[in-house]
Design a protein around this motif. Structure first.
Motif, PDB file in Angstrom:
ATOM      1  N   ARG A 110       0.825  -1.210   0.000  1.00  0.00           N
ATOM      2  CA  ARG A 110       0.000   0.000   0.000  1.00  0.00           C
ATOM      3  C   ARG A 110       0.859   1.260   0.000  1.00  0.00           C
ATOM      4  NH1 ARG A 110      -4.846  -1.543   4.316  1.00  0.00           N
ATOM      5  NH2 ARG A 110      -5.715  -3.297   3.123  1.00  0.00           N
ATOM      6  N   ILE A 111       1.971   1.224   0.726  1.00  0.00           N
ATOM      7  CA  ILE A 111       2.882   2.376   0.736  1.00  0.00           C
ATOM      8  C   ILE A 111       3.422   2.632  -0.662  1.00  0.00           C
ATOM      9  CG2 ILE A 111       5.167   3.132   1.511  1.00  0.00           C
ATOM     10  CD1 ILE A 111       4.507   1.873   4.232  1.00  0.00           C
ATOM     11  N   GLN A 112       3.855   1.583  -1.319  1.00  0.00           N
ATOM     12  CA  GLN A 112       4.377   1.734  -2.681  1.00  0.00           C
ATOM     13  C   GLN A 112       3.307   2.263  -3.625  1.00  0.00           C
ATOM     14  OE1 GLN A 112       5.867  -2.218  -3.435  1.00  0.00           O
ATOM     15  NE2 GLN A 112       7.787  -1.863  -2.358  1.00  0.00           N
ATOM     16  N   ALA A 113       2.071   1.780  -3.456  1.00  0.00           N
ATOM     17  CA  ALA A 113       0.969   2.263  -4.292  1.00  0.00           C
ATOM     18  C   ALA A 113       0.672   3.732  -3.998  1.00  0.00           C
ATOM     19  CB  ALA A 113      -0.273   1.411  -4.065  1.00  0.00           C
ATOM     20  N   GLN A 114       0.744   4.123  -2.728  1.00  0.00           N
ATOM     21  CA  GLN A 114       0.487   5.513  -2.351  1.00  0.00           C
ATOM     22  C   GLN A 114       1.552   6.442  -2.918  1.00  0.00           C
ATOM     23  OE1 GLN A 114      -2.194   6.962   0.231  1.00  0.00           O
ATOM     24  NE2 GLN A 114      -1.627   8.210  -1.511  1.00  0.00           N
ATOM     25  N   LEU A 115       2.805   6.024  -2.880  1.00  0.00           N
ATOM     26  CA  LEU A 115       3.886   6.825  -3.448  1.00  0.00           C
ATOM     27  C   LEU A 115       3.719   6.974  -4.960  1.00  0.00           C
ATOM     28  CD1 LEU A 115       6.945   5.454  -1.415  1.00  0.00           C
ATOM     29  CD2 LEU A 115       5.740   7.625  -1.097  1.00  0.00           C
ATOM     30  N   ALA A 116       3.312   5.893  -5.612  1.00  0.00           N
ATOM     31  CA  ALA A 116       3.055   5.966  -7.051  1.00  0.00           C
ATOM     32  C   ALA A 116       1.900   6.921  -7.349  1.00  0.00           C
ATOM     33  CB  ALA A 116       2.766   4.572  -7.608  1.00  0.00           C
ATOM     34  N   ASN A 117       0.895   6.932  -6.486  1.00  0.00           N
ATOM     35  CA  ASN A 117      -0.247   7.826  -6.648  1.00  0.00           C
ATOM     36  C   ASN A 117       0.174   9.292  -6.493  1.00  0.00           C
ATOM     37  OD1 ASN A 117      -2.949   8.642  -6.942  1.00  0.00           O
ATOM     38  ND2 ASN A 117      -3.308   8.534  -4.744  1.00  0.00           N
ATOM     39  N   ILE A 118       1.073   9.562  -5.549  1.00  0.00           N
ATOM     40  CA  ILE A 118       1.580  10.925  -5.373  1.00  0.00           C
ATOM     41  C   ILE A 118       2.300  11.397  -6.635  1.00  0.00           C
ATOM     42  CG2 ILE A 118       3.222  12.352  -4.075  1.00  0.00           C
ATOM     43  CD1 ILE A 118       2.661  10.518  -1.669  1.00  0.00           C
ATOM     44  N   ASP A 119       3.148  10.527  -7.175  1.00  0.00           N
ATOM     45  CA  ASP A 119       3.881  10.888  -8.388  1.00  0.00           C
ATOM     46  C   ASP A 119       2.924  11.157  -9.546  1.00  0.00           C
ATOM     47  OD1 ASP A 119       6.279  11.238  -9.977  1.00  0.00           O
ATOM     48  OD2 ASP A 119       5.815   9.290 -10.877  1.00  0.00           O
ATOM     49  N   ALA A 120       1.908  10.305  -9.696  1.00  0.00           N
ATOM     50  CA  ALA A 120       0.929  10.501 -10.765  1.00  0.00           C
ATOM     51  C   ALA A 120       0.161  11.800 -10.564  1.00  0.00           C
ATOM     52  CB  ALA A 120      -0.031   9.314 -10.818  1.00  0.00           C
ATOM     53  N   SER A 121      -0.160  12.130  -9.325  1.00  0.00           N
ATOM     54  CA  SER A 121      -0.880  13.366  -9.028  1.00  0.00           C
ATOM     55  C   SER A 121      -0.030  14.586  -9.373  1.00  0.00           C
ATOM     56  CB  SER A 121      -1.287  13.398  -7.555  1.00  0.00           C
ATOM     57  OG  SER A 121      -2.009  14.566  -7.264  1.00  0.00           O
ATOM     58  N   LEU A 122       1.260  14.510  -9.100  1.00  0.00           N
ATOM     59  CA  LEU A 122       2.156  15.622  -9.446  1.00  0.00           C
ATOM     60  C   LEU A 122       2.262  15.786 -10.958  1.00  0.00           C
ATOM     61  CD1 LEU A 122       4.978  15.076  -6.798  1.00  0.00           C
ATOM     62  CD2 LEU A 122       3.300  16.931  -6.858  1.00  0.00           C
TER      63      LEU A 122
END
Length: 246
Positions: A184-196
């Motif tokens: 989930r942490i890895q998915a959340q970090l990927a989501n942050i990058d996509a949001s940026l």
């Protein structure tokens, strides 16, 4: 005058364009017309003052961030930082009223990077814990305990073995939960990058929008970033609870 303002003035005073105005004023005043010197200095001071008011310069320095040593999480953080730098670069090219709107968005992206570091730091703590707690070893211990319990007739010994068995099963479930949280942490970090990356595209679009559309769209961008950060804070609290047993 605050330290941040002084630092911003120093940075603005050393910007190439402002220095060029100052040099031109000095050379023009000494070699051509003396009144160029005071006029050029006034222009230099005014340009320095305006540049120092740029929110990107006056923003407070970021808080110290944890050192991320996990290769997987470090790679994710590096990608997030790259995306955030692109957002800042696009925002710095904006002019007029959009500058103020984008300054808030830029600060929100900085906050997201700081949150990403905190999340990655918790992730590497979990990784280290999992590296020293082998599921296969625990499974073998449980198998051995099953045999010992079935072969034991003494009530006290049997109780002790069963308590040990329950403790191992609890540890096994804890490890399984933490393994899920790593994903989930890895998915959340990927989501942050996509949001940026999405924010970058929206900033570029905002630079071509009219005033009404600009205000509406920038508000939507800010709200999306606020919602993402709120989700991250909730997730961090869940992680804190899960990590209490480590």
């Amino acid at each position: 005058m605050s330290k941040n303002t002084i630092d911003a003035l120093r940075i603005a005073a050393l910007q190439p364009l402002n220095l060029l105005v100052l040099v031109a004023a000095i050379l023009g005043g000494l070699s051509m017309t003396i009144w160029w010197l005071p006029l050029g200095i006034i222009v230099y001071i005014a340009a320095t003052w305006l540049a120092a008011r740029d929110p990107l310069l006056t923003a407070p320095p970021p808080a110290p961030r944890p050192r991320i040593t996990s290769p997987t999480l470090r790679a994710a953080i590096s990608e997030i930082e790259r995306s955030q730098r692109e957002v800042e670069r696009a925002a710095s090219a904006a002019q007029g009223p959009l500058t103020g709107l984008l300054s808030n968005i830029v600060q929100q992206t900085r906050d997201l990077v700081a949150e990403a570091y905190l999340l990655a730091d918790k992730g590497q703590v979990i990784e280290r814990y999992l590296a020293t707690n082998d599921m296969q070893r625990i499974a073998q211990q449980l198998t051995q305990l099953d045999w010992q319990i079935s072969a034991t007739f003494d009530p006290f010994t049997r109780q002790q073995l069963e308590e040990r068995q329950q403790a191992l099963r609890d540890q096994q479930r804890h490890i399984q939960d933490l393994s899920t949280y790593i994903s989930r942490i890895q998915a959340q970090l990927a989501n942050i990058d996509a949001s940026l990356d999405t924010t970058l595209a929206e900033i570029i679009r905002l630079r071509t929008a009219d005033a009404v559309a600009m205000a509406s769209a920038s508000g939507a961008v800010q709200q999306r970033l606020v919602d993402l950060r709120s989700d991250m804070e909730v997730f961090r609290k869940v992680l804190d609870t899960a990590m209490t047993g480590m």
